[in-house]
Design an enzyme around this catalytic site. Structure first.
Site, PDB file in Angstrom:
ATOM      1  N   GLU A 194       0.890  -1.179   0.000  1.00 19.75           N
ATOM      2  CA  GLU A 194       0.000   0.000   0.000  1.00 19.75           C
ATOM      3  C   GLU A 194       0.918   1.216   0.000  1.00 19.75           C
ATOM      4  OE1 GLU A 194      -3.338   0.230  -0.019  1.00 19.75           O
ATOM      5  OE2 GLU A 194      -3.769  -1.915   0.010  1.00 19.75           O
ATOM      6  N   CYS A 228      -1.907   9.558   2.490  1.00 18.67           N
ATOM      7  CA  CYS A 228      -1.483   8.950   1.217  1.00 18.67           C
ATOM      8  C   CYS A 228      -2.426   9.288   0.066  1.00 18.67           C
ATOM      9  CB  CYS A 228      -1.359   7.445   1.373  1.00 18.67           C
ATOM     10  SG  CYS A 228      -2.885   6.671   1.943  1.00 18.67           S
TER      11      CYS A 228
HETATM   12  P1  NAD Z   1       8.219   4.701   5.043  1.00 19.39           P
HETATM   13  O1  NAD Z   1       8.233   3.888   3.804  1.00 19.39           O
HETATM   14  O2  NAD Z   1       9.371   5.572   5.320  1.00 19.39           O
HETATM   15  O3  NAD Z   1       8.080   3.741   6.334  1.00 19.39           O
HETATM   16  C1  NAD Z   1       7.083   2.768   6.448  1.00 19.39           C
HETATM   17  C2  NAD Z   1       7.574   1.629   7.314  1.00 19.39           C
HETATM   18  O4  NAD Z   1       8.716   1.043   6.690  1.00 19.39           O
HETATM   19  C3  NAD Z   1       7.993   2.044   8.715  1.00 19.39           C
HETATM   20  O5  NAD Z   1       7.555   1.075   9.637  1.00 19.39           O
HETATM   21  C4  NAD Z   1       9.500   2.060   8.645  1.00 19.39           C
HETATM   22  O6  NAD Z   1      10.131   1.728   9.853  1.00 19.39           O
HETATM   23  C5  NAD Z   1       9.807   1.008   7.597  1.00 19.39           C
HETATM   24  N1  NAD Z   1      11.029   1.298   6.843  1.00 19.39           N
HETATM   25  C6  NAD Z   1      11.572   2.513   6.582  1.00 19.39           C
HETATM   26  N2  NAD Z   1      12.707   2.386   5.849  1.00 19.39           N
HETATM   27  C7  NAD Z   1      12.873   1.065   5.657  1.00 19.39           C
HETATM   28  C8  NAD Z   1      13.875   0.287   4.989  1.00 19.39           C
HETATM   29  N3  NAD Z   1      14.899   0.866   4.391  1.00 19.39           N
HETATM   30  N4  NAD Z   1      13.731  -1.054   4.984  1.00 19.39           N
HETATM   31  C9  NAD Z   1      12.687  -1.645   5.591  1.00 19.39           C
HETATM   32  N5  NAD Z   1      11.716  -0.959   6.244  1.00 19.39           N
HETATM   33  C10 NAD Z   1      11.812   0.363   6.291  1.00 19.39           C
HETATM   34  O7  NAD Z   1       6.851   5.517   5.017  1.00 19.39           O
HETATM   35  P2  NAD Z   1       6.301   6.557   6.077  1.00 19.39           P
HETATM   36  O8  NAD Z   1       7.139   7.791   6.017  1.00 19.39           O
HETATM   37  O9  NAD Z   1       6.086   5.910   7.390  1.00 19.39           O
HETATM   38  O10 NAD Z   1       4.854   6.863   5.460  1.00 19.39           O
HETATM   39  C11 NAD Z   1       4.673   7.753   4.391  1.00 19.39           C
HETATM   40  C12 NAD Z   1       4.500   7.039   3.076  1.00 19.39           C
HETATM   41  O11 NAD Z   1       3.543   6.006   3.208  1.00 19.39           O
HETATM   42  C13 NAD Z   1       3.954   7.961   1.994  1.00 19.39           C
HETATM   43  O12 NAD Z   1       4.604   7.691   0.792  1.00 19.39           O
HETATM   44  C14 NAD Z   1       2.485   7.580   1.909  1.00 19.39           C
HETATM   45  O13 NAD Z   1       1.901   7.856   0.655  1.00 19.39           O
HETATM   46  C15 NAD Z   1       2.546   6.118   2.197  1.00 19.39           C
HETATM   47  N6  NAD Z   1       1.274   5.640   2.742  1.00 19.39           N
HETATM   48  C16 NAD Z   1       0.492   4.840   1.988  1.00 19.39           C
HETATM   49  C17 NAD Z   1      -0.740   4.413   2.476  1.00 19.39           C
HETATM   50  C18 NAD Z   1      -1.656   3.552   1.657  1.00 19.39           C
HETATM   51  O14 NAD Z   1      -2.628   3.041   2.226  1.00 19.39           O
HETATM   52  N7  NAD Z   1      -1.412   3.354   0.377  1.00 19.39           N
HETATM   53  C19 NAD Z   1      -1.138   4.809   3.748  1.00 19.39           C
HETATM   54  C20 NAD Z   1      -0.301   5.611   4.489  1.00 19.39           C
HETATM   55  C21 NAD Z   1       0.905   6.024   3.998  1.00 19.39           C
END
Ligand code: NAD
Length: 445
Positions: A194, A228
């Site tokens: 997602e 998002c």
């Molecule tokens: P992110 O990708 O930075 O982090 C998400 C999760 O991944 C966190 O738990 C984090 O600890 C983990 N993570 C971060 N870097 C990682 C790595 N290198 N390897 C493995 N895991 C890692 O996202 P965020 O900043 O928490 O959220 C914002 C993003 O999420 C935006 O792009 C937004 O559009 C998206 N989002 C999508 C939805 C949806 O339903 N489609 C909902 C909410 C947010």
């Protein structure tokens, strides 16, 4: 391993979860306020209410959703009874983001558990207060072997991803989604991703400008734009552009007051780093409203930018904050040119009063989901699958689609022992002509 708990017992555990969430509503609200000033109203609407609705629906419908489905048998197998069984995958890893931390951890976790899986949940490291409540509720309701929480950041996520899972459900950025996909491919683990992207919002010359602006301000600045499916940028017809911008400004002031920093309804950006990134996006832009910020208070005012260059970072990356670029257009093909610069978006919004126009937009553009004449609200109907397409995501969930996500659809044909047509068995020498004729005939049905 699947959790092997009977459906009846799972429902009882989910009922306990509902009680525990209700007991902790104040704690959840306070935790989210402590993490990034999310207001009580927003926490209720976008986190607690949403999770409770999904939970109640799952409790009510689970036996029906999981019931093996009888399918019409193929004449080729006559006589037989054919079924589809929904089988849990086994051990599921859920990785959640910080922007709706309670909802985006609990909704997939509830569905994965209800479907019969055992779960490890890794919430985001950016919301420590919410994580404490998440941990407390989960430890109270679930045995650790069925649902457990692993706290930590990138290192913890990397460690978890190096293990073998039967399913991975990830919500977060496109960049990390690719890392997750790559890790999953090592064991061919199925995934739901997602993700995000740049969501276009179109306002054509026939739109009701006042109502459009009001609904766009609501959808863009809720959670300070850290949503998002928030509109990323607006494409507005030149004929109504000026009037539209005036209406946007009017509603920003109406919703958040003249001094937004004092508004009780306007959250903060999640961290100083995130605030800094957003403020940098405003460099060399034509700001027509807002732009006030305070890095140490993690605050950025709702900000409107006019006609940004497509080469600027603002129009390159997902904004994910309270900055709304406005771009004028005149022809339909301008929309195509601009929208096709980007990957397929998670959401698209179109404001119009012309049915032909919106039918064309729905047909012409690929996007995860969307709304005509409003923003965000498709998310609220759990009868609709929610998810992206292309780089905005893989798979979908909510309601019964969540159960579909967390189960393998296992097809089983139960053959009768009474009739056994000899035509299917070798030697075929003398009967191939007949077999061809019969199969050609049967394939018509
Ligand atoms: P992110 O990708 O930075 O982090 C998400 C999760 O991944 C966190 O738990 C984090 O600890 C983990 N993570 C971060 N870097 C990682 C790595 N290198 N390897 C493995 N895991 C890692 O996202 P965020 O900043 O928490 O959220 C914002 C993003 O999420 C935006 O792009 C937004 O559009 C998206 N989002 C999508 C939805 C949806 O339903 N489609 C909902 C909410 C947010």
């Amino acid at each position: 391993m699947p959790n092997k708990i009977s459906v009846k017992k799972r429902i009882q555990i989910l009922k306990n979860l509902l009680v525990e969430i209700e007991k902790n509503e104040q704690n959840i609200t306070y935790a989210l306020y402590s993490d990034f000033n999310k207001s009580e109203a927003e926490v209720f609407l976008t986190e607690i209410f949403f999770v409770k609705s999904e939970l109640k629906k799952t409790i009510k419908k689970l036996p029906f959703w999981l019931k093996p489905k009888r399918e019409v048998s193929s004449l080729l197998n006559f006589p037989s009874s054919d079924f589809i069984y929904k089988q849990p995958y086994g051990k599921v890893l859920i990785i959640a983001p910080w922007n709706y931390p309670f909802q985006l951890s609990f909704c997939p976790m509830i569905a994965a558990f209800a479907a019969g899986n055992s779960i490890v949940l890794k919430p985001s490291e950016w919301v420590p207060n919410t994580n404490s409540v998440i941990l407390k509720i989960i430890e109270k309701v679930f045995e650790k072997k069925y649902v457990s929480v692993e706290l930590g950041g990138v290192e913890k996520a990397t460690e978890l991803l190096s293990k073998r899972w039967d399913y991975i459900f990830f919500t977060g950025s496109v960049a990390v989604g690719k890392i997750v996909h790559q890790a999953a491919s090592k064991h061919l683990t199925p995934v739901t991703l997602e993700l995000g992207g740049k969501n276009p919002c179109i306002v054509d010359e026939t739109a009701q400008i006042e109502l459009s602006a009001k609904r766009i301000v609501w959808g863009k600045f809720i959670n300070a734009g850290q949503t998002c499916i928030a509109p990323d940028y607006v494409l507005v017809h030149e004929k109504v552009k000026e009037k539209f911008i005036e209406a946007l400004i009017k509603y920003i002031k109406l919703f958040y007051g003249d001094k937004v920093i004092d508004s009780l309804d306007y959250p903060r950006i999640i961290s100083e780093n995130h605030t800094n990134r957003l403020v940098k996006l405003l460099e060399h832009q034509q700001i027509v409203f807002g732009g006030e910020f305070s890095i140490h208070q993690k605050f950025l005012e709702p900000t409107i930018v006019l006609e940004p260059s497509f080469d600027s970072p603002l129009m390159h990356e997902e904004i994910f904050g309270p900055i709304l670029p406005i771009i004028g257009y005149t022809l339909y093909r301008d929309l195509e040119t601009i929208i096709s610069r980007y990957e397929k978006p998670l959401a698209l919004y179109y404001f119009t009063t012309n049915k032909t126009n919106y039918s064309k937009v729905i047909k012409d553009f690929s996007f995860g989901g969307g709304v005509i004449n409003d923003t965000l609200v498709h998310f609220a109907n759990s009868r609709l699958p929610f998810g992206g397409v292309g780089q905005s995501g893989l798979g979908a969930y909510h309601g019964v689609y969540s159960i579909d996500t967390f189960t393998h659809k296992k097809s089983v044909v139960r053959r009768s022992l009474r009739l056994d047509v000899s035509l299917r068995y070798p030697p075929f020498v003398l009967k191939l002509k007949k077999v061809r004729k019969i199969l050609n005939f049967l394939s018509k049905f």
